[in-house]
Each structure stands twice: as C-alpha cells, then as structure tokens.
Scaffold this motif. Sequence first.
Motif, PDB file in Angstrom:
ATOM      1  N   ILE A  35      11.573   5.609   0.860  1.00 25.84           N
ATOM      2  CA  ILE A  35      12.253   5.857   2.130  1.00 25.84           C
ATOM      3  C   ILE A  35      13.729   6.138   1.879  1.00 25.84           C
ATOM      4  O   ILE A  35      14.329   5.619   0.945  1.00 25.84           O
ATOM      5  CB  ILE A  35      12.097   4.693   3.129  1.00 25.84           C
ATOM      6  N   ASP A  36      14.272   6.999   2.724  1.00 24.87           N
ATOM      7  CA  ASP A  36      15.688   7.332   2.723  1.00 24.87           C
ATOM      8  C   ASP A  36      16.102   7.362   4.199  1.00 24.87           C
ATOM      9  O   ASP A  36      16.087   8.413   4.834  1.00 24.87           O
ATOM     10  CB  ASP A  36      15.913   8.682   2.048  1.00 24.87           C
ATOM     11  N   VAL A  37      16.407   6.196   4.730  1.00 24.83           N
ATOM     12  CA  VAL A  37      16.746   6.062   6.145  1.00 24.83           C
ATOM     13  C   VAL A  37      18.172   5.536   6.242  1.00 24.83           C
ATOM     14  O   VAL A  37      18.445   4.388   5.884  1.00 24.83           O
ATOM     15  CB  VAL A  37      15.752   5.120   6.865  1.00 24.83           C
ATOM     16  N   THR A  38      19.074   6.397   6.712  1.00 20.98           N
ATOM     17  CA  THR A  38      20.482   6.024   6.823  1.00 20.98           C
ATOM     18  C   THR A  38      20.911   5.803   8.271  1.00 20.98           C
ATOM     19  O   THR A  38      21.987   5.274   8.507  1.00 20.98           O
ATOM     20  CB  THR A  38      21.381   7.116   6.214  1.00 20.98           C
ATOM     21  N   GLU A  39      20.084   6.210   9.219  1.00 21.87           N
ATOM     22  CA  GLU A  39      20.452   6.120  10.635  1.00 21.87           C
ATOM     23  C   GLU A  39      20.121   4.757  11.217  1.00 21.87           C
ATOM     24  O   GLU A  39      19.092   4.168  10.889  1.00 21.87           O
ATOM     25  CB  GLU A  39      19.739   7.207  11.443  1.00 21.87           C
ATOM     26  N   LEU A  90      15.829  11.881  13.765  1.00 25.87           N
ATOM     27  CA  LEU A  90      15.007  12.895  13.104  1.00 25.87           C
ATOM     28  C   LEU A  90      14.386  12.306  11.841  1.00 25.87           C
ATOM     29  O   LEU A  90      15.092  11.943  10.899  1.00 25.87           O
ATOM     30  CB  LEU A  90      15.853  14.126  12.768  1.00 25.87           C
ATOM     31  N   TYR A  91      13.071  12.197  11.858  1.00 27.43           N
ATOM     32  CA  TYR A  91      12.310  11.646  10.737  1.00 27.43           C
ATOM     33  C   TYR A  91      11.484  12.753  10.092  1.00 27.43           C
ATOM     34  O   TYR A  91      10.644  13.366  10.755  1.00 27.43           O
ATOM     35  CB  TYR A  91      11.352  10.550  11.211  1.00 27.43           C
ATOM     36  N   GLY A  92      11.717  12.994   8.811  1.00 29.38           N
ATOM     37  CA  GLY A  92      10.920  13.944   8.051  1.00 29.38           C
ATOM     38  C   GLY A  92       9.960  13.219   7.129  1.00 29.38           C
ATOM     39  O   GLY A  92      10.318  12.211   6.524  1.00 29.38           O
ATOM     40  N   VAL A  93       8.735  13.734   7.072  1.00 28.21           N
ATOM     41  CA  VAL A  93       7.723  13.191   6.162  1.00 28.21           C
ATOM     42  C   VAL A  93       7.456  14.272   5.124  1.00 28.21           C
ATOM     43  O   VAL A  93       6.916  15.327   5.448  1.00 28.21           O
ATOM     44  CB  VAL A  93       6.425  12.820   6.917  1.00 28.21           C
ATOM     45  N   ASP A  94       7.862  14.011   3.895  1.00 27.84           N
ATOM     46  CA  ASP A  94       7.741  15.001   2.826  1.00 27.84           C
ATOM     47  C   ASP A  94       6.648  14.562   1.847  1.00 27.84           C
ATOM     48  O   ASP A  94       6.838  13.633   1.065  1.00 27.84           O
ATOM     49  CB  ASP A  94       9.079  15.147   2.097  1.00 27.84           C
ATOM     50  N   PHE A  95       5.500  15.242   1.929  1.00 25.18           N
ATOM     51  CA  PHE A  95       4.370  14.882   1.069  1.00 25.18           C
ATOM     52  C   PHE A  95       4.603  15.299  -0.375  1.00 25.18           C
ATOM     53  O   PHE A  95       4.091  14.664  -1.293  1.00 25.18           O
ATOM     54  CB  PHE A  95       3.070  15.498   1.602  1.00 25.18           C
ATOM     55  N   GLU A  96       5.364  16.352  -0.602  1.00 26.52           N
ATOM     56  CA  GLU A  96       5.640  16.791  -1.965  1.00 26.52           C
ATOM     57  C   GLU A  96       6.450  15.744  -2.726  1.00 26.52           C
ATOM     58  O   GLU A  96       6.152  15.416  -3.867  1.00 26.52           O
ATOM     59  CB  GLU A  96       6.396  18.123  -1.939  1.00 26.52           C
ATOM     60  N   LEU A 127       0.818  -1.213   0.000  1.00 25.80           N
ATOM     61  CA  LEU A 127       0.000   0.000   0.000  1.00 25.80           C
ATOM     62  C   LEU A 127       0.851   1.263   0.000  1.00 25.80           C
ATOM     63  O   LEU A 127       0.658   2.153  -0.830  1.00 25.80           O
ATOM     64  CB  LEU A 127      -0.951  -0.001   1.211  1.00 25.80           C
ATOM     65  N   LEU A 128       1.828   1.356   0.904  1.00 25.28           N
ATOM     66  CA  LEU A 128       2.627   2.577   1.043  1.00 25.28           C
ATOM     67  C   LEU A 128       3.587   2.786  -0.120  1.00 25.28           C
ATOM     68  O   LEU A 128       3.645   3.875  -0.692  1.00 25.28           O
ATOM     69  CB  LEU A 128       3.396   2.546   2.363  1.00 25.28           C
ATOM     70  N   TYR A 129       4.331   1.746  -0.495  1.00 24.61           N
ATOM     71  CA  TYR A 129       5.378   1.916  -1.503  1.00 24.61           C
ATOM     72  C   TYR A 129       4.878   1.687  -2.931  1.00 24.61           C
ATOM     73  O   TYR A 129       5.129   2.515  -3.810  1.00 24.61           O
ATOM     74  CB  TYR A 129       6.558   0.985  -1.205  1.00 24.61           C
ATOM     75  N   SER A 130       4.156   0.608  -3.152  1.00 25.19           N
ATOM     76  CA  SER A 130       3.716   0.298  -4.512  1.00 25.19           C
ATOM     77  C   SER A 130       2.484   1.102  -4.925  1.00 25.19           C
ATOM     78  O   SER A 130       2.468   1.722  -5.986  1.00 25.19           O
ATOM     79  CB  SER A 130       3.405  -1.196  -4.648  1.00 25.19           C
ATOM     80  N   ARG A 131       1.480   1.091  -4.103  1.00 28.82           N
ATOM     81  CA  ARG A 131       0.206   1.730  -4.472  1.00 28.82           C
ATOM     82  C   ARG A 131       0.241   3.250  -4.301  1.00 28.82           C
ATOM     83  O   ARG A 131      -0.203   3.988  -5.161  1.00 28.82           O
ATOM     84  CB  ARG A 131      -0.922   1.125  -3.622  1.00 28.82           C
ATOM     85  N   MET A 132       0.778   3.714  -3.142  1.00 30.49           N
ATOM     86  CA  MET A 132       0.778   5.147  -2.863  1.00 30.49           C
ATOM     87  C   MET A 132       2.030   5.852  -3.384  1.00 30.49           C
ATOM     88  O   MET A 132       2.058   7.079  -3.462  1.00 30.49           O
ATOM     89  CB  MET A 132       0.604   5.400  -1.367  1.00 30.49           C
ATOM     90  N   GLY A 133       3.080   5.106  -3.718  1.00 31.46           N
ATOM     91  CA  GLY A 133       4.278   5.682  -4.332  1.00 31.46           C
ATOM     92  C   GLY A 133       5.271   6.332  -3.383  1.00 31.46           C
ATOM     93  O   GLY A 133       6.129   7.100  -3.816  1.00 31.46           O
ATOM     94  N   LYS A 157       6.849  12.623  -1.531  1.00 36.19           N
ATOM     95  CA  LYS A 157       6.385  11.308  -1.067  1.00 36.19           C
ATOM     96  C   LYS A 157       7.559  10.503  -0.517  1.00 36.19           C
ATOM     97  O   LYS A 157       7.818   9.371  -0.934  1.00 36.19           O
ATOM     98  CB  LYS A 157       5.672  10.539  -2.174  1.00 36.19           C
ATOM     99  N   ALA A 158       8.273  11.119   0.425  1.00 33.06           N
ATOM    100  CA  ALA A 158       9.472  10.500   0.984  1.00 33.06           C
ATOM    101  C   ALA A 158       9.450  10.548   2.509  1.00 33.06           C
ATOM    102  O   ALA A 158       9.055  11.556   3.097  1.00 33.06           O
ATOM    103  CB  ALA A 158      10.716  11.206   0.468  1.00 33.06           C
ATOM    104  N   ILE A 159       9.891   9.464   3.105  1.00 32.70           N
ATOM    105  CA  ILE A 159      10.102   9.376   4.544  1.00 32.70           C
ATOM    106  C   ILE A 159      11.610   9.326   4.718  1.00 32.70           C
ATOM    107  O   ILE A 159      12.281   8.429   4.178  1.00 32.70           O
ATOM    108  CB  ILE A 159       9.427   8.125   5.121  1.00 32.70           C
ATOM    109  N   VAL A 160      12.155  10.303   5.451  1.00 33.52           N
ATOM    110  CA  VAL A 160      13.600  10.499   5.496  1.00 33.52           C
ATOM    111  C   VAL A 160      14.101  10.549   6.942  1.00 33.52           C
ATOM    112  O   VAL A 160      13.543  11.270   7.768  1.00 33.52           O
ATOM    113  CB  VAL A 160      13.989  11.815   4.774  1.00 33.52           C
ATOM    114  N   CYS A 161      15.166   9.792   7.206  1.00 35.97           N
ATOM    115  CA  CYS A 161      15.860   9.867   8.501  1.00 35.97           C
ATOM    116  C   CYS A 161      17.354   9.812   8.215  1.00 35.97           C
ATOM    117  O   CYS A 161      17.907   8.739   7.973  1.00 35.97           O
ATOM    118  CB  CYS A 161      15.431   8.738   9.430  1.00 35.97           C
TER     119      CYS A 161
END
Length: 181
Positions: free
Chosen positions: A18-22, A135-141, A9-15, A143-147
Amino acid sequence: MWKSFCRWLLYSRMGWTIDVTESHPEKYIICLAPHTSNWDFIIGQLYSGAEGMKCNFLMKKEWFFWPMGILMRKLGGIPVWRSKHMSMTDQLAMTAMKMDSFHLCVTPEGTRSANAEWKLGFYFIALKANLPILLYGVDFEKKAIVCRKTIIPDGDVEKQMKEVKEYFKDFKGKIPENFAL
C-alpha cells in the motif's frame, strides 16, 4: 482476528503493498479505478479488512439475490436499480449530511468492460454533501493499492474529471484492455 487474517492474506501471502498518503476524515467518498475484474472487489474487501476500514459500496441489484444479498449487505453493499429514474445521488448526499461518519467507495467506470464515459454520481454526491473524494488506484501489475490524491469538488465537473482520469492513467487493472479513460 479478521484484520490479522486479511493482512496476512493480502500483504504476506498475495504480496500486495500500500501507498496511502491521504488522510481519511470522518466523511469521504473513494473513487476506485481501474475496475476491470471481479478481483477488484476481493482485493478491496481484503484491504478494508486489513486496514480496519468500514466502507459502503454501490453494486447492481442483481448481486443481491438470496442468499448472496445477505452477505453483500453485511459487507456494506448498497443495491442500485439502474432502471429506476430516481436520484440516488440526492439520497446518498442527504444520508451523508445526516451521519457523523460516511464512507462510500465507487467505481466510476460502472462496469468491468472498457468504458471511457465514467459515471459522475460519486462526484455529485461529494459536491452536494461537501465531501472530499479520495482517489484510490488498484495496480495489479505492481500489486499496489495507492491513494496519493484527494479532490475537493468545486462544481467544475469537466476540469476535475480530467484531473481524476489523469491520476489513474498509469494504473494497470487485472485485465488492462478493459480500462478506458
């Protein structure tokens, strides 16, 4: 099965990506921003499910009415009574120190409206319990979840909160005008 469904749902359907390096040790606090919509909660729950994470979160007590309270607690919710003058930071820090595993997600804005006066409870819980803050950022523009950053609290709240807010400056919430640094 739940993990597969959330990933689909999150990755395939909603697009979302993630960019999690920590790294995620046994005990940590997630500082999540921007928090501009109830969609942040849904995306966060899907991400947790997709990645197999179990993370508690703080939410105002009004969300814990019956039968919603049962679901909120099952998902990891901890009700917050904002009118009571009790040290929830001390209680959570003590709990974190006693447990082998402790994961808590906090939205420091404390509201979905624009609020430049961020709550500092997450910082003091981490400081008292000697926990890292992811620090987790949710970027709707995008569509990225970043830590990409971890803060180790050292007691210099003003300096470190400036660093935290600087990290989040480029993230776009679902309703960008509701995000204030």
